[in-house]
Design an enzyme around this catalytic site. Structure first.
Site, short mmCIF file in Angstrom:
data_model
loop_
_atom_site.label_atom_id
_atom_site.label_comp_id
_atom_site.label_asym_id
_atom_site.label_seq_id
_atom_site.Cartn_x
_atom_site.Cartn_y
_atom_site.Cartn_z
N CYS A 50 0.82 -1.21 0.00
CA CYS A 50 0.00 0.00 0.00
C CYS A 50 0.86 1.26 0.00
O CYS A 50 0.40 2.32 -0.43
CB CYS A 50 -0.96 0.01 1.19
SG CYS A 50 -0.15 0.00 2.79
N GLU A 114 7.64 -1.00 11.95
CA GLU A 114 6.48 -1.89 11.75
C GLU A 114 6.94 -3.18 11.08
O GLU A 114 7.83 -3.17 10.23
CB GLU A 114 5.38 -1.18 10.94
CG GLU A 114 5.81 -0.65 9.57
CD GLU A 114 5.65 -1.66 8.46
OE1 GLU A 114 5.07 -2.73 8.72
OE2 GLU A 114 6.13 -1.40 7.36
N GLN A 120 5.87 -8.75 3.64
CA GLN A 120 5.46 -8.42 2.28
C GLN A 120 6.59 -8.66 1.28
O GLN A 120 6.35 -9.15 0.17
CB GLN A 120 4.98 -6.97 2.24
CG GLN A 120 3.66 -6.76 2.98
CD GLN A 120 3.37 -5.30 3.26
OE1 GLN A 120 4.28 -4.47 3.38
NE2 GLN A 120 2.10 -4.96 3.37
N GLY A 189 -12.59 -6.71 4.34
CA GLY A 189 -11.36 -7.42 4.02
C GLY A 189 -10.97 -8.27 5.21
O GLY A 189 -11.33 -7.96 6.35
N ALA A 190 -10.22 -9.33 4.95
CA ALA A 190 -9.83 -10.23 6.05
C ALA A 190 -8.35 -10.55 5.99
O ALA A 190 -7.91 -11.60 6.45
CB ALA A 190 -10.66 -11.52 5.98
N GLY A 191 -7.59 -9.62 5.43
CA GLY A 191 -6.15 -9.83 5.32
C GLY A 191 -5.40 -9.41 6.57
O GLY A 191 -5.99 -9.16 7.63
N GLU A 192 -4.07 -9.32 6.42
CA GLU A 192 -3.21 -9.05 7.57
C GLU A 192 -3.51 -7.71 8.22
O GLU A 192 -3.56 -7.59 9.44
CB GLU A 192 -1.74 -9.10 7.12
CG GLU A 192 -0.75 -8.96 8.26
CD GLU A 192 0.69 -9.05 7.79
OE1 GLU A 192 1.56 -9.24 8.64
OE2 GLU A 192 0.93 -8.91 6.57
N MET A 193 -3.70 -6.67 7.39
CA MET A 193 -3.96 -5.34 7.93
C MET A 193 -5.26 -5.31 8.74
O MET A 193 -5.33 -4.71 9.80
CB MET A 193 -4.01 -4.30 6.81
CG MET A 193 -2.65 -3.91 6.29
SD MET A 193 -1.65 -3.07 7.53
CE MET A 193 -0.28 -2.53 6.52
#
Length: 434
Positions: A50, A114, A120, A189-193
């Site tokens: 992102c 972070e 990634q 959304g169901a991702g890492e973030m």
């Protein structure tokens, strides 16, 4: 062989530009194959998050390689190069190595320390390994980057007080609403973030969490982790009025939330404020949504103000981390230099020895009465002359502090003496550094 980097990040380009050249993480085969099909680009890895889009590649032609990568990034996305180029940066050699080591160690992140960026880059490398666009140099290069990041994480406290972009979003929500104990959060959304955001919101003490995703099973799985509620993606706008805070982070290539959708939702809420956080790239939410009364929309770029307060307290730890990066750069370049130098030295000695033996054989053939002891002395003499001649160039090549000059010397010797060097065996990928 040279390592080059071309890219753009939150530091050089707004989200409106970054989203135009982002690569889909689930469709990397085509761009990676296209990348290594570029003339004189021998290996390539694409990192698309992102906050940044970067290409790591190897080439013998630094200037030409960088120009071709810029053109590839623009042409692949049908985006004008003249519009894109002011936002691009490029590095080669030591500067490229420093940049990637710093990125992997989260020293170049919007939120220093972070942990997401390392994962990634590992994912990006995994795609390059799967589709065979990386080779011996980038394999070793990125494994080294992972080990540098591990050293930074274990030898400094840079990550102990670090916040992720997701946590920064929570801090921003607290600034908008104050107490969040009576607020409901919707994660799209169901991702890492989204998972990280859910953890932070729960720790803050929100009233509840709802999760929606195109794959309902993933929404259910994430919701169950936090005693939340899974919502069918088709029912999103029927349920959205129940949420006070909406965080969206999908991989959709287009806006999934538009003004007309929210106008109905805000009426059902009787104009109670809604706080939208769009951390997707490309963006999930049409920026015109922000024009609606009592709607507050923030993107990843708006999180800069929230994270800025963390910079000073991490400054000392960052300095320690930078020192680690500098140490590791030297070690990597020593290996990279030997990768080119050792086969060249072997080929050069072989070439000289071949000539020495051929000329010695001619001499022996014409010197019929030369005794065996004389033959041994001639053998030793010609060997000594060869070694004397090769000592200086070999010593210069073996020095590890010459940077890009070694490439010039290697290329010159190969061309001058028509040397053929043995190909290097591929490095085993092995397990990625934890």
């Amino acid at each position: 062989m040279n390592i080059i980097v071309v890219g753009l990040s939150h530091k050089t380009a707004a989200v409106e530009i970054r989203e135009k050249v982002a690569f889909s993480p689930t469709q990397m085969e085509k761009p990676l194959h296209a990348l290594v099909s570029i003339p004189d680009i021998t290996e390539g890895v694409i990192v698309s998050t992102c906050n940044r889009v970067e290409i790591y590649a190897t080439t013998r032609d630094i200037a030409g390689g960088i120009a071709r990568l810029k053109r590839f990034l623009a042409d692949y996305h049908n985006f004008p190069l003249e519009t894109l180029e002011p936002h691009l940066y490029s590095y080669h050699g030591e500067a490229a190595t420093r940049h990637v080591f710093r990125v992997a160690s989260s020293l170049d992140s919007m939120v220093v320390g972070e942990p997401q960026i390392l994962g990634q880059i590992k994912t990006s490398y995994g795609y390059a390994a799967e589709y065979k666009s990386s080779g011996i140099i980038l394999n070793r290069f990125l494994h080294k980057a992972f080990s540098v990041a591990k050293r930074v994480r274990t030898e400094t406290k840079i990550a102990s007080s670090a916040v992720s972009v997701a946590f920064a979003a929570v801090e921003l929500a607290k600034k908008i609403f104050g107490d969040l104990s009576d607020k409901t959060v919707m994660l799209i959304g169901a991702g890492e973030m989204c998972e990280l955001a859910a953890k932070h919101f729960i720790n803050t003490g929100v009233r509840g969490v709802m999760v929606t995703n195109r794959t309902f099973e993933r929404a259910v799985k994430l919701a169950e982790e936090f005693d939340g509620k899974a919502v069918n993606y088709e029912d999103l706008f029927d349920q959205l009025h129940k949420a006070d805070i909406i965080l969206s982070s999908t991989g959709a290539p287009h806006f999934i939330i538009k003004p007309k959708d929210i106008e109905d939702v805000i009426r059902r809420r009787k104009l109670k404020p809604m706080f939208f956080i769009d951390i997707a790239v490309p963006r999930d939410i049409d920026p015109k949504v922000n024009d609606i009364e009592n709607i507050y929309l923030y993107t990843v770029d708006d999180l800069n103000g929230v994270v800025a307060t963390n910079l000073e307290q991490r400054k000392k730890e960052s300095e320690k981390a930078e020192a680690i990066v500098e140490q590791e750069i030297g070690q990597f370049f020593k290996w990279l230099s030997s990768l080119e130098v050792t086969p060249t030295i072997v080929a050069l000695r072989s070439k000289f020895d071949e000539i020495r033996r051929a000329e010695l054989a001619k001499t022996m053939a014409n010197w019929k009465d030369l005794p065996p002891e004389g033959e041994k002395r001639l053998e030793a003499l010609t060997n000594a002359i060869m070694n004397k001649l090769l000592h200086q160039p070999t010593s210069v090549l073996k020095r590890s502090d010459q940077g890009n000059r070694n490439d010039l010397y290697v290329d010159a010797l190969r061309n001058l003496f028509d040397l053929e060097t043995a190909p290097h065996e591929e490095m085993e990928l092995g397990e990625l550094e934890e």
